[in-house]
Design a protein around this motif. Sequence first.
Motif, short mmCIF file in Angstrom:
data_model
loop_
_atom_site.label_atom_id
_atom_site.label_comp_id
_atom_site.label_asym_id
_atom_site.label_seq_id
_atom_site.Cartn_x
_atom_site.Cartn_y
_atom_site.Cartn_z
N ILE A 122 0.85 -1.20 0.00
CA ILE A 122 0.00 0.00 0.00
C ILE A 122 0.88 1.25 0.00
O ILE A 122 0.63 2.19 -0.75
N ARG A 123 1.91 1.26 0.82
CA ARG A 123 2.83 2.41 0.84
C ARG A 123 3.48 2.61 -0.53
O ARG A 123 3.58 3.74 -1.03
N GLU A 124 3.94 1.52 -1.13
CA GLU A 124 4.55 1.61 -2.46
C GLU A 124 3.56 2.13 -3.49
O GLU A 124 3.90 2.96 -4.33
N THR A 125 2.34 1.65 -3.41
CA THR A 125 1.31 2.07 -4.38
C THR A 125 0.92 3.52 -4.15
O THR A 125 0.68 4.25 -5.12
N ASN A 130 1.09 9.06 -6.33
CA ASN A 130 1.59 10.43 -6.27
C ASN A 130 2.55 10.73 -7.42
O ASN A 130 2.48 11.79 -8.04
N LEU A 131 3.42 9.79 -7.71
CA LEU A 131 4.38 9.95 -8.79
C LEU A 131 3.66 10.06 -10.14
O LEU A 131 3.98 10.93 -10.95
N TYR A 136 2.08 13.44 -14.72
CA TYR A 136 1.01 13.99 -15.55
C TYR A 136 1.01 15.52 -15.47
O TYR A 136 1.06 16.20 -16.49
N GLU A 137 0.98 16.05 -14.26
CA GLU A 137 0.94 17.50 -14.06
C GLU A 137 2.13 18.21 -14.70
O GLU A 137 1.98 19.26 -15.32
N GLU A 138 3.31 17.62 -14.55
CA GLU A 138 4.53 18.25 -15.06
C GLU A 138 4.61 18.27 -16.58
O GLU A 138 5.35 19.06 -17.15
N LEU A 150 -2.00 8.56 -21.64
CA LEU A 150 -1.17 7.51 -21.07
C LEU A 150 -0.84 7.82 -19.62
O LEU A 150 -1.02 6.99 -18.73
N MET A 151 -0.38 9.03 -19.36
CA MET A 151 0.03 9.42 -18.02
C MET A 151 -1.14 9.41 -17.04
O MET A 151 -1.02 8.89 -15.92
N TYR A 152 -2.26 9.95 -17.46
CA TYR A 152 -3.40 10.00 -16.56
C TYR A 152 -4.00 8.60 -16.37
O TYR A 152 -4.45 8.25 -15.29
N GLY A 153 -3.94 7.79 -17.43
CA GLY A 153 -4.39 6.41 -17.31
C GLY A 153 -3.56 5.64 -16.30
O GLY A 153 -4.08 4.85 -15.51
N LYS A 154 -2.25 5.87 -16.31
CA LYS A 154 -1.36 5.24 -15.33
C LYS A 154 -1.75 5.67 -13.91
O LYS A 154 -1.79 4.85 -12.99
N TYR A 155 -2.08 6.94 -13.76
CA TYR A 155 -2.53 7.45 -12.46
C TYR A 155 -3.84 6.77 -12.04
O TYR A 155 -3.96 6.29 -10.90
#
Length: 188
Positions: A122-125, A130-131, A136-138, A150-155
């Motif tokens: 859970i901590r890793e996830t 967050n990453l 995505y934001e950056e 792709l980035m938002y889908g990963k999120y």
Amino acid sequence: MSMKLAILALLLERNMHPYEITLVMKERSMDRITKLQMGSLYYAVDKLASEGHIEAVEIISSPDRPDKTIYRITDSGIALFEQLVLQQFKKNEIIFHPLYLAIAVSRHVDPSKIEKLLEEKIRETEHLVNLAYQVYEEHIASVPRSALHLMYGKYEHSMTELKWLRRLHKDVLDRKLGEVGTPLNVEA
């Protein structure tokens, strides 16, 4: 196939030598979105070149280093690239999560051991969530919308995984993994 697709995609952007392709793949974290075996990159480059999908445009010689061959994508490489992309869109593979089988039989294992492992997972996830959002934001102002999807889908996938792990962890804490006939609390 993923390696060939990645190489062709990068050569569509600009001519590069294999080591530069490796650096760009790492810089863009391509290994986090697909299985890329960096050791097979040079083999894939040689194969693409022998098949005429890429070609050498320049060889840079240096007395103290091996020669660097700069490659470009050919017309047949562009056609292959499109074919590979479309094949990926057509694929409908079942995803086998590494935990699926373990969860199915976990009622036979000491719950306190599973509890600790799930807390770590859970901590890793949470970190991955967050990453993924940060990435995505950056990149909103600097990448095409296809990359943003792709980035938002990963999120979103990471968020779903986190919710699933937390629900599983709660059942482990409550010692419910062996229960039968009780629906999951999917609102949690």
